[in-house]
Design a protein around this motif. Structure first.
Motif, PDB file in Angstrom:
ATOM      1  N   ILE A 109     -16.599  -5.730  -5.176  1.00 29.42           N
ATOM      2  CA  ILE A 109     -16.237  -5.467  -6.569  1.00 29.42           C
ATOM      3  C   ILE A 109     -17.504  -5.500  -7.416  1.00 29.42           C
ATOM      4  O   ILE A 109     -18.274  -6.468  -7.374  1.00 29.42           O
ATOM      5  CB  ILE A 109     -15.203  -6.494  -7.069  1.00 29.42           C
ATOM      6  CG1 ILE A 109     -13.880  -6.284  -6.329  1.00 29.42           C
ATOM      7  CG2 ILE A 109     -14.990  -6.370  -8.574  1.00 29.42           C
ATOM      8  CD1 ILE A 109     -12.771  -7.215  -6.757  1.00 29.42           C
ATOM      9  N   TRP A 112       2.853  -8.041   1.702  1.00 24.28           N
ATOM     10  CA  TRP A 112       1.889  -8.196   2.791  1.00 24.28           C
ATOM     11  C   TRP A 112       2.565  -7.984   4.148  1.00 24.28           C
ATOM     12  O   TRP A 112       2.018  -7.314   5.025  1.00 24.28           O
ATOM     13  CB  TRP A 112       1.255  -9.575   2.714  1.00 24.28           C
ATOM     14  CG  TRP A 112       0.156  -9.804   3.707  1.00 24.28           C
ATOM     15  CD1 TRP A 112      -1.164  -9.515   3.565  1.00 24.28           C
ATOM     16  CD2 TRP A 112       0.305 -10.365   5.029  1.00 24.28           C
ATOM     17  NE1 TRP A 112      -1.854  -9.863   4.699  1.00 24.28           N
ATOM     18  CE2 TRP A 112      -0.986 -10.386   5.608  1.00 24.28           C
ATOM     19  CE3 TRP A 112       1.385 -10.850   5.751  1.00 24.28           C
ATOM     20  CZ2 TRP A 112      -1.209 -10.877   6.883  1.00 24.28           C
ATOM     21  CZ3 TRP A 112       1.166 -11.337   7.031  1.00 24.28           C
ATOM     22  CH2 TRP A 112      -0.123 -11.351   7.584  1.00 24.28           C
ATOM     23  N   CYS A 165      -5.721 -15.775  -6.484  1.00 26.92           N
ATOM     24  CA  CYS A 165      -5.887 -14.320  -6.424  1.00 26.92           C
ATOM     25  C   CYS A 165      -7.038 -13.858  -7.306  1.00 26.92           C
ATOM     26  O   CYS A 165      -7.871 -13.030  -6.890  1.00 26.92           O
ATOM     27  CB  CYS A 165      -4.586 -13.635  -6.849  1.00 26.92           C
ATOM     28  SG  CYS A 165      -3.248 -13.759  -5.642  1.00 26.92           S
ATOM     29  N   ALA A 193      -7.772  -1.838 -11.966  1.00 23.19           N
ATOM     30  CA  ALA A 193      -7.945  -2.334 -10.602  1.00 23.19           C
ATOM     31  C   ALA A 193      -8.995  -1.532  -9.847  1.00 23.19           C
ATOM     32  O   ALA A 193      -8.981  -0.298  -9.886  1.00 23.19           O
ATOM     33  CB  ALA A 193      -6.618  -2.276  -9.850  1.00 23.19           C
ATOM     34  N   GLN A 195      -3.233  -5.466  -4.741  1.00 23.80           N
ATOM     35  CA  GLN A 195      -3.396  -6.879  -5.081  1.00 23.80           C
ATOM     36  C   GLN A 195      -3.316  -7.109  -6.587  1.00 23.80           C
ATOM     37  O   GLN A 195      -2.699  -8.063  -7.044  1.00 23.80           O
ATOM     38  CB  GLN A 195      -4.735  -7.408  -4.549  1.00 23.80           C
ATOM     39  CG  GLN A 195      -4.802  -7.524  -3.031  1.00 23.80           C
ATOM     40  CD  GLN A 195      -5.404  -6.287  -2.397  1.00 23.80           C
ATOM     41  OE1 GLN A 195      -5.072  -5.171  -2.780  1.00 23.80           O
ATOM     42  NE2 GLN A 195      -6.278  -6.480  -1.423  1.00 23.80           N
ATOM     43  N   THR A 227     -10.369 -14.872  -5.749  1.00 35.42           N
ATOM     44  CA  THR A 227     -10.702 -14.045  -4.592  1.00 35.42           C
ATOM     45  C   THR A 227     -11.214 -12.677  -5.028  1.00 35.42           C
ATOM     46  O   THR A 227     -12.218 -12.174  -4.506  1.00 35.42           O
ATOM     47  CB  THR A 227      -9.464 -13.871  -3.701  1.00 35.42           C
ATOM     48  OG1 THR A 227      -9.034 -15.159  -3.238  1.00 35.42           O
ATOM     49  CG2 THR A 227      -9.773 -12.987  -2.508  1.00 35.42           C
ATOM     50  N   LEU A 228     -10.528 -12.090  -6.011  1.00 36.37           N
ATOM     51  CA  LEU A 228     -10.942 -10.781  -6.496  1.00 36.37           C
ATOM     52  C   LEU A 228     -12.318 -10.835  -7.164  1.00 36.37           C
ATOM     53  O   LEU A 228     -13.183  -9.989  -6.911  1.00 36.37           O
ATOM     54  CB  LEU A 228      -9.899 -10.237  -7.478  1.00 36.37           C
ATOM     55  CG  LEU A 228      -8.574  -9.761  -6.871  1.00 36.37           C
ATOM     56  CD1 LEU A 228      -7.539  -9.529  -7.963  1.00 36.37           C
ATOM     57  CD2 LEU A 228      -8.776  -8.489  -6.057  1.00 36.37           C
ATOM     58  N   PHE A 236      -8.343  -2.399  -4.187  1.00 39.25           N
ATOM     59  CA  PHE A 236      -7.579  -3.614  -4.471  1.00 39.25           C
ATOM     60  C   PHE A 236      -6.408  -3.347  -5.419  1.00 39.25           C
ATOM     61  O   PHE A 236      -5.929  -4.241  -6.094  1.00 39.25           O
ATOM     62  CB  PHE A 236      -8.499  -4.674  -5.093  1.00 39.25           C
ATOM     63  CG  PHE A 236      -9.673  -5.029  -4.235  1.00 39.25           C
ATOM     64  CD1 PHE A 236      -9.567  -6.010  -3.257  1.00 39.25           C
ATOM     65  CD2 PHE A 236     -10.883  -4.374  -4.381  1.00 39.25           C
ATOM     66  CE1 PHE A 236     -10.647  -6.327  -2.456  1.00 39.25           C
ATOM     67  CE2 PHE A 236     -11.969  -4.686  -3.591  1.00 39.25           C
ATOM     68  CZ  PHE A 236     -11.859  -5.672  -2.618  1.00 39.25           C
ATOM     69  N   HIS A 295     -15.234 -11.227  -4.684  1.00 37.48           N
ATOM     70  CA  HIS A 295     -15.352 -10.297  -3.559  1.00 37.48           C
ATOM     71  C   HIS A 295     -16.613  -9.449  -3.700  1.00 37.48           C
ATOM     72  O   HIS A 295     -16.913  -8.929  -4.770  1.00 37.48           O
ATOM     73  CB  HIS A 295     -14.115  -9.393  -3.493  1.00 37.48           C
ATOM     74  CG  HIS A 295     -13.893  -8.796  -2.151  1.00 37.48           C
ATOM     75  ND1 HIS A 295     -14.654  -7.743  -1.662  1.00 37.48           N
ATOM     76  CD2 HIS A 295     -12.997  -9.103  -1.170  1.00 37.48           C
ATOM     77  CE1 HIS A 295     -14.232  -7.437  -0.453  1.00 37.48           C
ATOM     78  NE2 HIS A 295     -13.221  -8.235  -0.134  1.00 37.48           N
ATOM     79  N   SER A 347       0.840  -1.198   0.000  1.00 31.98           N
ATOM     80  CA  SER A 347       0.000   0.000   0.000  1.00 31.98           C
ATOM     81  C   SER A 347       0.862   1.229   0.000  1.00 31.98           C
ATOM     82  O   SER A 347       1.956   1.249   0.556  1.00 31.98           O
ATOM     83  CB  SER A 347      -0.889  -0.016   1.248  1.00 31.98           C
ATOM     84  OG  SER A 347      -1.568   1.198   1.378  1.00 31.98           O
TER      85      SER A 347
END
Length: 497
Positions: free
Chosen positions: A286, A89, A276, A430, A437, A279-280, A434, A283, A3
């Motif tokens: 989103i 992370w 990944c 993105a 990610q 998961t995205l 997120f 979610h 981040s």
């Protein structure tokens, strides 16, 4: 990966520190110098790792077959990119970007020191430490740099990252000449030792200049609560202990081969991106349009993986061709095989400004998918050029070094056309919460590509790679570019870029 919302300093160091590099403050010069040394060690390793691994044990090498040496090179490269995801992370949730970058630099330096020792166990442990340290340093270095700029300072931030990208190419240009020259000309472990000294300078400069950071990066942006921290420790301990126990048993049983490690890395390189994306896409935060863009991005992700699978051949297949099938006697000097890899960063330095100008000139008339296709065509052209070189070498033995230089230059131009666009598209499509990610997923394409590319040496067997192999690789790249070009309109509509 990381981040950019790291806590800002109470007093902006850029206002109190005298300007130095290109009129920039002390903190910028500190990060720049550290990044230069880290990239020096990284590209130095890429220059000689395959040559060292495939060299006979009597000559100080590991004595691996060309196939196994290629796999080791692919495993190492893939592991670095895979490690960037947990590394980012850890910086966000546990260490803070300042400490994560410092720890990564120290671990890298320790890995190079171990590789400077002439024993097989220390080489493998050293490779593991370098991969872990690089995965910890790179995403957090980017997050730390970004944190010094206010969110609205887009132009200043872009300029800072542009200078950092240049530093990567300068290190990539110099490292093969220095590390490769010492490693091939004097002693492999001395070459690794040079990288260790360079990384030691990087750590020293980072610690010495860190007083100019203020409070930037000192604390984790989203620290783990105590309960979650304990859970993380349990899970991470199990994640490390299980494969360690399995590989230890494998070694004790006498059945261990480098292919077992490749299998693990290959599974992770494929499973982590799939996880990944799933998961995205599932979610709840989103939206449907964002899911459409993410699904369309999978096509560019796969194209990027193929690109990096071919790009990684610069340190394996092309290195082998340089060693065994290239006339390296020039003006009375016998050039090290690793030196030719300096042509790729040179090409990036020369062509990146051109592509930046071209993209601005063309504007909306050329989509990101078309830019990807151009990069794939350039990569395909480099492999097809090598096919001609290999065909010529079959007749005359050793060929002019111009063949290899031309191939590396085309590879660099291809990277300059594709890689920055891939990163830009990742940030553009993105969903705002997120961003890190999705950028991390983009670099996972490099991990997948490196894992796949490590198997290319199997096709070459024990001999110098022939024209047929390069013809297939070039044909695959050109075919992928053609498919992207055919799907440009549909993908551009779904991606929105």
């Amino acid at each position: 990966m990381t981040s950019s919302s790291t806590v800002r300093p109470a007093v902006d160091p850029s206002r109190t520190a005298p300007p130095t590099l290109l009129g920039r403050p002390r903190w910028f010069v500190t990060l720049f110098a550290t990044d230069m040394w880290e990239r020096f060690s990284f590209y130095g390793m890429l220059a000689i790792l395959f040559l060292f691994a495939s060299a006979p044990a009597a000559e100080g090498g590991l004595g691996l077959s060309n196939s196994d040496a290629g796999m080791l090179f692919g495993i190492y490269t893939a592991a670095i990119f895979l490690a960037s995801l947990p590394g980012g992370w850890l910086g966000d949730r546990v260490f803070g970007s300042y400490r994560a970058t410092l720890y990564g630099a120290v671990v890298i330096a320790s890995g190079h020191l171990l590789m400077a020792l002439p024993t097989v166990p220390t080489v493998y442990v050293g490779l593991l430490l370098i991969a872990v340290g690089t995965g910890l340093l790179k995403p957090n270095m980017a997050g730390l740099l970004s944190a010094f700029y206010p969110r609205e300072a887009t132009a200043e931030r872009d300029a800072g990252f542009a200078i950092f990208y240049t530093s990567i190419q300068i290190s990539g240009l110099i490292a093969p000449l220095v590390v490769g020259g010492i490693g091939e000309g004097l002693n492999w472990h001395a070459g690794f030792g040079v990288a260790a000294v360079g990384m030691g300078f990087g750590v020293w400069q980072y610690v010495r200049g860190s007083a100019s950071f203020g409070e930037v990066g000192r604390a984790a942006t989203r620290p783990l609560p105590p309960a979650e921290r304990r859970r993380f420790l349990r899970l991470s301990t199990a994640a490390i202990a299980v494969p360690t126990a399995l590989f230890t048993a494998d070694v004790l049983a006498g059945t261990f081969t480098i292919r077992h490690v490749l299998a693990l890395v290959a599974v992770l390189s494929l499973a982590v991106p799939i996880g990944c994306f799933r998961t995205l896409l599932s979610h709840r935060d989103i939206s449907a349009p964002e899911r459409t863009r993410l699904r369309a991005y999978i096509a560019l992700f796969l194209a990027s993986a193929l690109f990096w699978a071919l790009h990684v051949q610069g340190g394996s297949l092309l290195n082998l061709f340089a060693r065994d099938a290239t006339d390296r006697d020039i003006l009375g000097l016998h050039l090290p095989a690793s030196w030719f890899q300096s042509a790729t960063p040179l090409a990036i330095l020369l062509s990146a400004p051109f592509f930046a100008w071209l993209w601005v000139r063309l504007g909306a008339r050329i989509s990101a998918t078309a830019k990807f296709a151009l990069g794939m065509f350039a990569m395909g052209a480099s492999m097809l050029l090598m096919a001609l070189a290999a065909w010529h070498a079959h007749s005359v033995g050793r060929v002019s070094p111009l063949w290899l230089i031309g191939t590396y230059l085309l590879t660099g131009a291809a990277e300059a056309a594709l890689a920055p666009v891939g990163m830009s598209v990742a940030t553009a499509i993105a969903p705002a919460p997120f961003l890190s990610q999705v950028v991390g997923v983009f670099w996972l394409s490099a991990a997948l590509g490196a894992g796949l590319g490590g198997n290319a040496m199997k096709l070459a067997g024990t001999s110098t790679p022939g024209a047929g192999l390069f013809l297939v690789l070039g044909g695959v790249a050109v075919g992928a570019g053609a498919l992207l070009l055919l799907g440009t309109r549909a993908l551009a509509r779904r991606l929105g870029v």
